[in-house]
Motif scaffolding. Sequence first.
Motif, PDB file in Angstrom:
ATOM      1  N   ARG A 117      39.938  22.789  42.132  1.00  0.00           N
ATOM      2  CA  ARG A 117      38.736  23.418  41.607  1.00  0.00           C
ATOM      3  C   ARG A 117      37.667  23.588  42.690  1.00  0.00           C
ATOM      4  O   ARG A 117      36.867  24.533  42.638  1.00  0.00           O
ATOM      5  CB  ARG A 117      38.198  22.603  40.435  1.00  0.00           C
ATOM      6  CG  ARG A 117      37.017  23.231  39.710  1.00  0.00           C
ATOM      7  CD  ARG A 117      36.743  22.550  38.402  1.00  0.00           C
ATOM      8  NE  ARG A 117      37.833  22.753  37.448  1.00  0.00           N
ATOM      9  CZ  ARG A 117      37.970  23.852  36.703  1.00  0.00           C
ATOM     10  NH1 ARG A 117      37.100  24.837  36.814  1.00  0.00           N
ATOM     11  NH2 ARG A 117      38.975  23.947  35.853  1.00  0.00           N
ATOM     12  N   SER A 118      37.643  22.700  43.662  1.00  0.00           N
ATOM     13  CA  SER A 118      36.635  22.812  44.719  1.00  0.00           C
ATOM     14  C   SER A 118      36.781  24.101  45.523  1.00  0.00           C
ATOM     15  O   SER A 118      35.814  24.592  46.111  1.00  0.00           O
ATOM     16  CB  SER A 118      36.710  21.606  45.662  1.00  0.00           C
ATOM     17  OG  SER A 118      37.957  21.583  46.335  1.00  0.00           O
ATOM     18  N   ASP A 119      37.989  24.669  45.544  1.00  0.00           N
ATOM     19  CA  ASP A 119      38.205  25.907  46.294  1.00  0.00           C
ATOM     20  C   ASP A 119      37.606  27.126  45.602  1.00  0.00           C
ATOM     21  O   ASP A 119      37.509  28.200  46.210  1.00  0.00           O
ATOM     22  CB  ASP A 119      39.707  26.142  46.514  1.00  0.00           C
ATOM     23  CG  ASP A 119      40.326  25.115  47.438  1.00  0.00           C
ATOM     24  OD1 ASP A 119      39.692  24.801  48.457  1.00  0.00           O
ATOM     25  OD2 ASP A 119      41.438  24.626  47.130  1.00  0.00           O
ATOM     26  N   LEU A 120      37.215  26.985  44.337  1.00  0.00           N
ATOM     27  CA  LEU A 120      36.654  28.124  43.615  1.00  0.00           C
ATOM     28  C   LEU A 120      35.339  28.606  44.213  1.00  0.00           C
ATOM     29  O   LEU A 120      34.946  29.752  43.989  1.00  0.00           O
ATOM     30  CB  LEU A 120      36.441  27.764  42.136  1.00  0.00           C
ATOM     31  CG  LEU A 120      37.697  27.501  41.308  1.00  0.00           C
ATOM     32  CD1 LEU A 120      37.318  27.180  39.871  1.00  0.00           C
ATOM     33  CD2 LEU A 120      38.649  28.683  41.353  1.00  0.00           C
ATOM     34  N   GLU A 121      34.668  27.737  44.974  1.00  0.00           N
ATOM     35  CA  GLU A 121      33.400  28.160  45.575  1.00  0.00           C
ATOM     36  C   GLU A 121      33.613  29.283  46.590  1.00  0.00           C
ATOM     37  O   GLU A 121      32.676  29.999  46.945  1.00  0.00           O
ATOM     38  CB  GLU A 121      32.704  26.976  46.235  1.00  0.00           C
ATOM     39  CG  GLU A 121      33.457  26.373  47.414  1.00  0.00           C
ATOM     40  CD  GLU A 121      32.806  25.112  47.945  1.00  0.00           C
ATOM     41  OE1 GLU A 121      33.042  24.802  49.121  1.00  0.00           O
ATOM     42  OE2 GLU A 121      32.066  24.455  47.176  1.00  0.00           O
ATOM     43  N   ARG A 122      34.870  29.445  47.051  1.00  0.00           N
ATOM     44  CA  ARG A 122      35.173  30.507  48.027  1.00  0.00           C
ATOM     45  C   ARG A 122      35.611  31.808  47.373  1.00  0.00           C
ATOM     46  O   ARG A 122      35.731  32.827  48.039  1.00  0.00           O
ATOM     47  CB  ARG A 122      36.290  30.036  48.974  1.00  0.00           C
ATOM     48  CG  ARG A 122      35.913  28.889  49.867  1.00  0.00           C
ATOM     49  CD  ARG A 122      37.007  28.627  50.886  1.00  0.00           C
ATOM     50  NE  ARG A 122      38.141  27.875  50.323  1.00  0.00           N
ATOM     51  CZ  ARG A 122      39.415  28.186  50.500  1.00  0.00           C
ATOM     52  NH1 ARG A 122      39.754  29.279  51.170  1.00  0.00           N
ATOM     53  NH2 ARG A 122      40.370  27.429  49.974  1.00  0.00           N
ATOM     54  N   ILE A 123      35.881  31.790  46.089  1.00  0.00           N
ATOM     55  CA  ILE A 123      36.519  32.936  45.453  1.00  0.00           C
ATOM     56  C   ILE A 123      35.528  34.058  45.196  1.00  0.00           C
ATOM     57  O   ILE A 123      34.370  33.830  44.854  1.00  0.00           O
ATOM     58  CB  ILE A 123      37.211  32.500  44.134  1.00  0.00           C
ATOM     59  CG1 ILE A 123      38.325  33.461  43.755  1.00  0.00           C
ATOM     60  CG2 ILE A 123      36.204  32.378  42.995  1.00  0.00           C
ATOM     61  CD1 ILE A 123      39.267  32.911  42.689  1.00  0.00           C
ATOM     62  N   VAL A 124      35.992  35.299  45.418  1.00  0.00           N
ATOM     63  CA  VAL A 124      35.224  36.503  45.113  1.00  0.00           C
ATOM     64  C   VAL A 124      36.078  37.338  44.166  1.00  0.00           C
ATOM     65  O   VAL A 124      37.111  37.886  44.560  1.00  0.00           O
ATOM     66  CB  VAL A 124      34.886  37.309  46.385  1.00  0.00           C
ATOM     67  CG1 VAL A 124      34.114  38.580  46.019  1.00  0.00           C
ATOM     68  CG2 VAL A 124      34.100  36.462  47.373  1.00  0.00           C
TER      69      VAL A 124
END
Length: 362
Positions: A117-124
């Motif tokens: 879930r922490s990787d969602l901050e990178r998603i566009v």
Amino acid sequence: MTLIQPYDGPPDKQRLIAAMRGQPTDRVPNFEILIEDQHVERLLGRKAGNTLGVGGDPAKGSEAAEGVRPMYPADYLELCRIIGQDAIVLENLWTPIKQRKADGSVVTWNDRSLKSRSDLERIVWPREEDLQQRIAYVREYVEAARGTGIGVMFLCGCIFQTLYEFVIGWTDCMVLLVDEPELLDELMAQSADYFAELVRRVVAEDVDIVFLADDFAYNKGLFVEPRQFERLWRPHFDRIMAPAREAQKPILFHSDGKIDAAVEMLLDMGVDCLNPMDPSGIDYRDYKRRYGHRVSLSGNIDITWPLVQGTPEDVERDVREHMDVLKPGGRWIAGSSHSIVNYIPHENFAAMINAIHKYGRY
């Protein structure tokens, strides 16, 4: 000089639509999702890309699709007239998910690096411009096909495959299914939001057929336990299909592999035709017996044998054997079990098309 022989009945989208709806037709339609560039060049006598793109191949993945425009519709329409295909296909297979890198740049997410879930901050997530770009191509195709009798088919929908193949990676995606299914559910929901809006707009542009795809099986069955998969995938994919159902557009669905455990679900969702009847896991005789009166079937001419390894005579014989089983009662759209890749001898591709026209007349 083309090896394709003259055939009866010019390309006609009503033939393809009728076959998908179980209505009488003059001959068995022929259809390919993808014809690769070397075959296109042999048929047209000039370079024109492949039938899904010019300057790349979207079928090979999100990275290969980046910056690629669809085949120019004039070339595609000419190709259809040569081989007798009733529709041109415009694709948007992969959810255009991007990631923001540490340097601030935004790139297509195809490095399988989303792990938590922490990787969602990178998603566009896809934006309005992504939708508008695709709709512009839809309008180009619809306008070019107007008055030709040839249909326009729109191909999209890989909400699951985009994740496991490009964004997360196969193994970690399967781990998420067990450890954090709500994250996978959230990602598929966002993808479905994009595709549902895309299909709504595509239907409004009056495409003739909606072609949805998401590979979720291999030659032994579904990747995921069927009940779990239906709980996770169906609600999202159902939203993608809804605009096509409501507009009464024919719906073609593609997944490779042995999809037996998903067929009833797909029929209940409103699918009119199953593609490609992957021969690695599907016996076309069995599918004709079990499902041929309820849903149309598409494909199954095996690209390994006879198309790659056989002779033109082998190809003709195999097509004739398929016709003996699948032609009676209609509801078969003839074609390969995957696509017409460059390593299929062109003579074998031509033999398949010629045999379909030879034995496919009603």
